[in-house]
Design a protein around this motif. Structure first.
Motif, PDB file in Angstrom:
ATOM      1  N   MET A  93       0.829  -1.203   0.000  1.00 51.93           N
ATOM      2  CA  MET A  93       0.000   0.000   0.000  1.00 51.93           C
ATOM      3  C   MET A  93       0.870   1.262   0.000  1.00 51.93           C
ATOM      4  SD  MET A  93      -2.993  -1.180   2.686  1.00 51.93           S
ATOM      5  CE  MET A  93      -3.797   0.420   2.746  1.00 51.93           C
ATOM      6  N   THR A  94       1.975   1.223   0.765  1.00 51.69           N
ATOM      7  CA  THR A  94       2.904   2.351   0.781  1.00 51.69           C
ATOM      8  C   THR A  94       3.489   2.595  -0.602  1.00 51.69           C
ATOM      9  OG1 THR A  94       3.473   1.894   3.090  1.00 51.69           O
ATOM     10  CG2 THR A  94       4.997   3.272   1.831  1.00 51.69           C
ATOM     11  N   LEU A  95       3.759   1.493  -1.300  1.00 58.40           N
ATOM     12  CA  LEU A  95       4.323   1.602  -2.639  1.00 58.40           C
ATOM     13  C   LEU A  95       3.328   2.183  -3.641  1.00 58.40           C
ATOM     14  CD1 LEU A  95       6.643   0.899  -4.652  1.00 58.40           C
ATOM     15  CD2 LEU A  95       5.572  -1.356  -4.896  1.00 58.40           C
ATOM     16  N   LEU A  96       2.053   1.835  -3.494  1.00 56.53           N
ATOM     17  CA  LEU A  96       1.053   2.172  -4.510  1.00 56.53           C
ATOM     18  C   LEU A  96       0.248   3.434  -4.209  1.00 56.53           C
ATOM     19  CD1 LEU A  96      -0.389  -1.406  -5.202  1.00 56.53           C
ATOM     20  CD2 LEU A  96       1.269  -0.140  -6.566  1.00 56.53           C
ATOM     21  N   CYS A  97       0.174   3.845  -2.946  1.00 58.65           N
ATOM     22  CA  CYS A  97      -0.734   4.940  -2.603  1.00 58.65           C
ATOM     23  C   CYS A  97      -0.173   6.288  -3.043  1.00 58.65           C
ATOM     24  CB  CYS A  97      -1.029   4.962  -1.100  1.00 58.65           C
ATOM     25  SG  CYS A  97       0.342   5.532  -0.078  1.00 58.65           S
ATOM     26  N   ALA A  98      -1.086   7.259  -3.155  1.00 55.79           N
ATOM     27  CA  ALA A  98      -0.683   8.632  -3.438  1.00 55.79           C
ATOM     28  C   ALA A  98      -0.036   9.223  -2.190  1.00 55.79           C
ATOM     29  CB  ALA A  98      -1.912   9.453  -3.836  1.00 55.79           C
ATOM     30  N   LEU A 112     -10.129   4.614   0.012  1.00 53.73           N
ATOM     31  CA  LEU A 112      -9.655   5.954  -0.346  1.00 53.73           C
ATOM     32  C   LEU A 112      -8.689   5.900  -1.528  1.00 53.73           C
ATOM     33  CD1 LEU A 112      -9.010   7.411   3.236  1.00 53.73           C
ATOM     34  CD2 LEU A 112     -10.943   7.889   1.724  1.00 53.73           C
ATOM     35  N   MET A 113      -7.828   4.885  -1.529  1.00 49.43           N
ATOM     36  CA  MET A 113      -6.878   4.734  -2.632  1.00 49.43           C
ATOM     37  C   MET A 113      -7.611   4.461  -3.948  1.00 49.43           C
ATOM     38  SD  MET A 113      -3.915   2.500  -0.702  1.00 49.43           S
ATOM     39  CE  MET A 113      -3.086   2.082  -2.236  1.00 49.43           C
ATOM     40  N   LYS A 114      -8.690   3.711  -3.861  1.00 45.95           N
ATOM     41  CA  LYS A 114      -9.475   3.444  -5.069  1.00 45.95           C
ATOM     42  C   LYS A 114     -10.081   4.727  -5.615  1.00 45.95           C
ATOM     43  CE  LYS A 114     -13.174   0.451  -6.806  1.00 45.95           C
ATOM     44  NZ  LYS A 114     -14.168  -0.592  -6.464  1.00 45.95           N
TER      45      LYS A 114
END
Length: 407
Positions: A70-75, A104-106
């Motif tokens: 998630m850290t890698l992919l999130c804004a 939220l990431m979606k």
């Protein structure tokens, strides 16, 4: 895949000129496929199900892997939320938190996708609107008659000197146009200036006039809202200008006092919609006078004399009258600001506001941006039609070589 990539890259490099677009697309595809493979390997559902059934599921390790991904992919805006999840030890709370952040990431991804597609969608919308109007024009050749009259009127306005501020016993000597403003030398006509004048004229359109430009019928409701907002700002700026002339620079040097006076005036001006104008302006003038009187006392300054108070109330009551010089000049200056917004942009226009408008800078910026956005889209859609009309209105000696896109 790797062999195919390098073979294809070699072909592109040998091309003249080299084409790197395909190489970049292949790199992107490889990266996405690799990331997908890593996630599928790290979250092998069959393996995780077996571990869970045998009580061997390592929840901390699995959670850590998910949070790292998630850290890698999130804004960047979600970094703090993901970091907070790392401190949660309760599995149920952690799982709930993970799903909330994933939601939220979606949404971030959806918003990013919409934003990235917006230019293409906007261009498609422009082309569709233009094509639809062209089809209607083919069936009804007279469909641009009112638009032609509208632009003809705008060109005529630019060829006529503006009227000077009328002399009236009700007009205030607080502000008067300078000789340069009164002269306002006529500008050479060009398509952009004429069209800008046409848009400004729409903010003063008589509701009873049915000859509204055909190209702006869909925007008429928005233009009427902007017209109402323009009228309110003209009254607000006029009230502040007259009030400052009676109360001096001390009060109006306080942002808190100015903001309070603006809030009071705006709230009272709403009553203009439901009450007779003279009655509503009497309420505005009395309330503004009381605020000035009270604030002067609170600051230990001399209060207004009875004569000055009566003069202040009288000046404020007359502000909405057409013959009032303050109202007339402020209205002209707001129109000048909006004209600059159309030609130079909102931010550049805010750098050199005409006198009397600095106290409503934020409100003007909002009005200017709405006006520019509306007119810009309209110009993009109907620019070719406007150019054909303007060619017949502007003398060749004055016309500038303006491409359709420059409108």
């Amino acid at each position: 895949m790797h062999n195919a990539f390098w073979d294809h890259l070699e072909e592109q490099l040998l091309a003249t000129p080299p084409d790197f677009s395909c190489a970049l697309e292949l790199l992107k595809e490889i990266k996405e496929n690799r990331l997908r493979s890593e996630i599928e390997e790290g979250l092998d559902m069959n393996l995780l199900k077996q571990e869970a059934e045998h009580g061997a599921l390592n929840v901390p390790r699995l959670s850590k892997y998910i949070l790292n991904m998630m850290t890698l992919l999130c804004a960047p805006i979600r970094d703090e939320a993901v970091q907070k999840l790392e401190n949660i030890t309760d599995p149920v709370r952690l799982l709930r938190g993970i799903f909330q952040v994933l939601g939220l990431m979606k949404m971030d991804m959806v918003n990013y996708t919409i934003q990235s597609l917006q230019p293409q969608l906007q261009e498609h919308s422009i082309q569709c609107e233009r094509a639809t109007f062209q089809e209607l024009l083919n069936k009804q050749p007279s469909l641009l008659d009112h638009t032609t009259k509208w632009l003809t009127r705008a060109a005529a306005d630019l060829s006529t000197p503006p009227p000077s501020c009328p002399d009236s016993p009700d007009s205030s000597s607080v502000v008067c146009p300078s000789p340069s403003e009164a002269a306002n030398s006529l500008e050479p006509l060009n398509p952009k200036i004429v069209l800008s004048q046409g848009f400004l004229n729409l903010l003063l359109w008589d509701p009873k006039d049915e000859e509204f430009p055909e190209t702006l019928l869909m925007d008429r409701a928005q233009l009427q809202e902007l017209e109402a907002q323009l009228r309110q700002l003209t009254i607000l700026a006029s009230v502040l200008l007259v009030a400052s002339s009676f109360s001096g620079s001390v009060l109006f040097g306080s942002p808190q006092f100015v903001d309070k006076l603006k809030r009071i005036t705006k709230a009272l001006m709403e009553e203009l919609k439901s009450r007779p104008e003279e009655e509503a302006m009497l309420t505005v003038s009395e309330q503004v006078s009381r605020e000035i009187h009270q604030s002067l006392q609170n600051m230990g300054l001399a209060a207004l004399s009875s004569d000055n108070t009566a003069s202040l109330i009288g000046e404020l009551q007359n502000i909405t009258k057409k013959e009032n010089c303050v109202h007339s000049v402020i209205g002209q200056r707001i129109h000048l600001f909006l004209k600059c917004c159309l030609v130079l942009g909102v931010q550049r226009s805010l750098l050199d506001l005409p006198g009397g408008l600095t106290l409503i800078e934020a409100e003007l910026a909002e009005l200017g941006q709405k006006f520019v956005t509306l007119t810009h889209h309209n110009q993009q859609v109907f620019g070719p039609f406007y150019m054909e009309i303007l060619k017949t209105l502007i003398p060749p000696a004055q016309a500038l070589e303006t491409e359709v896109g420059s409108l």
